[in-house]
Design an enzyme around this catalytic site. Sequence first.
Site, PDB file in Angstrom:
ATOM      1  N   PHE B   8       0.842  -1.207   0.000  1.00 14.33           N
ATOM      2  CA  PHE B   8       0.000   0.000   0.000  1.00 14.33           C
ATOM      3  C   PHE B   8       0.870   1.248   0.000  1.00 14.33           C
ATOM      4  O   PHE B   8       0.678   2.169   0.779  1.00 14.33           O
ATOM      5  CB  PHE B   8      -0.957  -0.042   1.205  1.00 14.33           C
ATOM      6  CG  PHE B   8      -2.245   0.702   0.962  1.00 14.33           C
ATOM      7  CD1 PHE B   8      -3.034   0.423  -0.145  1.00 14.33           C
ATOM      8  CD2 PHE B   8      -2.677   1.684   1.842  1.00 14.33           C
ATOM      9  CE1 PHE B   8      -4.227   1.114  -0.374  1.00 14.33           C
ATOM     10  CE2 PHE B   8      -3.865   2.378   1.641  1.00 14.33           C
ATOM     11  CZ  PHE B   8      -4.645   2.088   0.520  1.00 14.33           C
ATOM     12  N   ALA B  10       2.822   3.977  -3.012  1.00 10.65           N
ATOM     13  CA  ALA B  10       2.278   4.890  -4.012  1.00 10.65           C
ATOM     14  C   ALA B  10       1.344   4.173  -4.996  1.00 10.65           C
ATOM     15  O   ALA B  10       0.253   4.668  -5.309  1.00 10.65           O
ATOM     16  CB  ALA B  10       3.431   5.551  -4.762  1.00 10.65           C
ATOM     17  N   LYS B 111       8.000  -6.070 -10.610  1.00  7.49           N
ATOM     18  CA  LYS B 111       8.843  -6.679 -11.643  1.00  7.49           C
ATOM     19  C   LYS B 111       9.606  -7.906 -11.132  1.00  7.49           C
ATOM     20  O   LYS B 111       9.892  -8.815 -11.902  1.00  7.49           O
ATOM     21  CB  LYS B 111       9.874  -5.650 -12.145  1.00  7.49           C
ATOM     22  CG  LYS B 111       9.262  -4.470 -12.860  1.00  7.49           C
ATOM     23  CD  LYS B 111      10.322  -3.527 -13.412  1.00  7.49           C
ATOM     24  CE  LYS B 111      10.947  -2.630 -12.368  1.00  7.49           C
ATOM     25  NZ  LYS B 111      10.064  -1.592 -11.825  1.00  7.49           N
ATOM     26  N   VAL B 138       5.804  -3.328 -16.927  1.00 15.65           N
ATOM     27  CA  VAL B 138       6.615  -2.752 -18.005  1.00 15.65           C
ATOM     28  C   VAL B 138       5.933  -1.499 -18.543  1.00 15.65           C
ATOM     29  O   VAL B 138       4.799  -1.560 -19.006  1.00 15.65           O
ATOM     30  CB  VAL B 138       6.807  -3.757 -19.165  1.00 15.65           C
ATOM     31  CG1 VAL B 138       7.697  -3.154 -20.248  1.00 15.65           C
ATOM     32  CG2 VAL B 138       7.405  -5.051 -18.652  1.00 15.65           C
ATOM     33  N   GLU B 196      15.238   8.110  -7.505  1.00 17.24           N
ATOM     34  CA  GLU B 196      15.326   7.663  -6.115  1.00 17.24           C
ATOM     35  C   GLU B 196      16.594   8.265  -5.481  1.00 17.24           C
ATOM     36  O   GLU B 196      17.495   8.716  -6.183  1.00 17.24           O
ATOM     37  CB  GLU B 196      15.472   6.138  -6.072  1.00 17.24           C
ATOM     38  CG  GLU B 196      14.395   5.369  -6.783  1.00 17.24           C
ATOM     39  CD  GLU B 196      13.086   5.380  -6.025  1.00 17.24           C
ATOM     40  OE1 GLU B 196      13.126   5.535  -4.786  1.00 17.24           O
ATOM     41  OE2 GLU B 196      12.030   5.265  -6.656  1.00 17.24           O
ATOM     42  N   LYS B 211      12.986  -5.127 -17.275  1.00 13.28           N
ATOM     43  CA  LYS B 211      11.777  -5.060 -18.108  1.00 13.28           C
ATOM     44  C   LYS B 211      11.956  -5.824 -19.413  1.00 13.28           C
ATOM     45  O   LYS B 211      11.026  -6.473 -19.905  1.00 13.28           O
ATOM     46  CB  LYS B 211      11.419  -3.594 -18.373  1.00 13.28           C
ATOM     47  CG  LYS B 211      10.949  -2.886 -17.092  1.00 13.28           C
ATOM     48  CD  LYS B 211      10.955  -1.391 -17.242  1.00 13.28           C
ATOM     49  CE  LYS B 211      10.491  -0.709 -15.955  1.00 13.28           C
ATOM     50  NZ  LYS B 211      10.726   0.737 -15.966  1.00 13.28           N
ATOM     51  N   GLY B 305       4.377   6.417 -12.186  1.00 11.48           N
ATOM     52  CA  GLY B 305       3.425   7.253 -11.458  1.00 11.48           C
ATOM     53  C   GLY B 305       2.249   6.409 -11.000  1.00 11.48           C
ATOM     54  O   GLY B 305       1.870   5.452 -11.670  1.00 11.48           O
TER      55      GLY B 305
END
Lengths: 163, 328
Positions: B8, B10, B111, B138, B196, B211, B305
């Site tokens: 839980f 973003a 991923k 991806v 980050e 990916k 996002g």
Amino acid sequence: MKLELKDTPGQLLGALKPISDIGGNIITIIHQRDPTSTANTLTVDVVLELPEKKLDTLIQILRDRGCGVIRIGKERLLQKQTLIMIGHLMHTDLTDTVDQIDQTGYAEVSELHMVMPAINEPSTAKMTIRAVSPEDMQRAVALLHSVSRRKNILVLEPLEGVE
Amino acid sequence: MRIAIIGFGAVGQGLARVLAADDHGFSVTAIADSKSAVIAPEGLDPDTVLAFKRETGLCGTAGLAASDILASGAFDILVETSPTNANGGEPATSIIRSALSAGKHVVTSNKGPIACAFQALQETADQSGAHLMYEATVAGAVPIVNALRSGLAGNSVRSLHGILNGTCNYILTRMRDEGLTYSQALQEARDLGYAEADPTYDVQGIDTAIKLVILANTILGMNVDLADVEINGIDLITAESLTLAEDQGATIRLIGEILPEKNQVRVSPRLIPLDHPLVVDGTLNAISVCCDLAGPVTFIGKGAGPIPTASAILADLILIRNCHGRGA
């Protein structure tokens, strides 16, 4: 190549036919009579593409037919690719890096433009490689990658492959 | 259908907001974060849980965990949105396996489990008749997984080239547009929250490589792992290299490349003509596939996002419900 032919009918065709017979491709032909020449000859400049290792065969055939081969121009390296290299290019022997490509016989470095911002900063160079065929270009780029890996140089290839 | 959300942060909260805003026909019955969980078989109000999370930092009762949600069985689809652990994918891999074994469908944005354990997870899903979907792993909102699987079904993919990391793309865009150095552009990306605190995974190309492994193994029929990918990042790119590229009408972008026929997967900064469809600005992602029947097809969109990622998760949820729905 520059050829010397007898100035009689059928000579030009006779000189060009062997080129197509061995799989060559004629790009341009320029022939001019030299008014100052006393000999009964004319010279012809031919720009052509040939399959690899066929040049000696062609010269022999032309001589057998009585065409004089006056001059062989430089082999054209038809494939061109521009890459960027980033790293300590001078400190890792740039001459050696270029020589590795030049000594292959199928590719050579034809242009190099280098920017060196400060002594201890990595430098950046744009390098143009020319090669005989797309396969040779791939081999040359693979060789450049392998030399660069040893020297900690990053090589940026174009996305679109060979130009 | 009933949904349990594991993770839980973003992405999980973004999904909760999307589900609260519109009635998509799903009922959230359980949520877990790393420290707590809430289970309500009759259905939760996502807004209430979001408010509780904002106030307390927890989504439910401390001491309850994902394992309690799995044991409760009070869901039809497990949505797994915890952060990626590229090194084996745990603990998410075990959670997903456990849900699939119990016949529950799984949708994940993580991923790690898909890159590290897809084959085994898919076999578990096949045995129990459950579905495992991972569109959000991806390129965020860009529907590349489902497009290759459904929209371009029957095509053979000759090549795939993509810009799959928004952080790298943002840095290279700013270096080109403003003449910034790599460190200046990276600092700016950090300040804006695109990078980050430890951007290693992004800038060294590892995130892109993960990916590619997912696409290669799950869609393109290859069998590669991260160690098989040739990886170069953007951390050595100089401002001068962008100027030299610009002189010849090109720029530099971090490109992920898959050539299935050559069994080649690599990540490398490449020179790319300025008018090429893959030259997208800022944090956008772009993927160009060249297919035998369809020819070249390019997808462009938001790669990250919470809401774009929720879009991909929601698409998977709706696909499961429409195609394979069981229960309400």
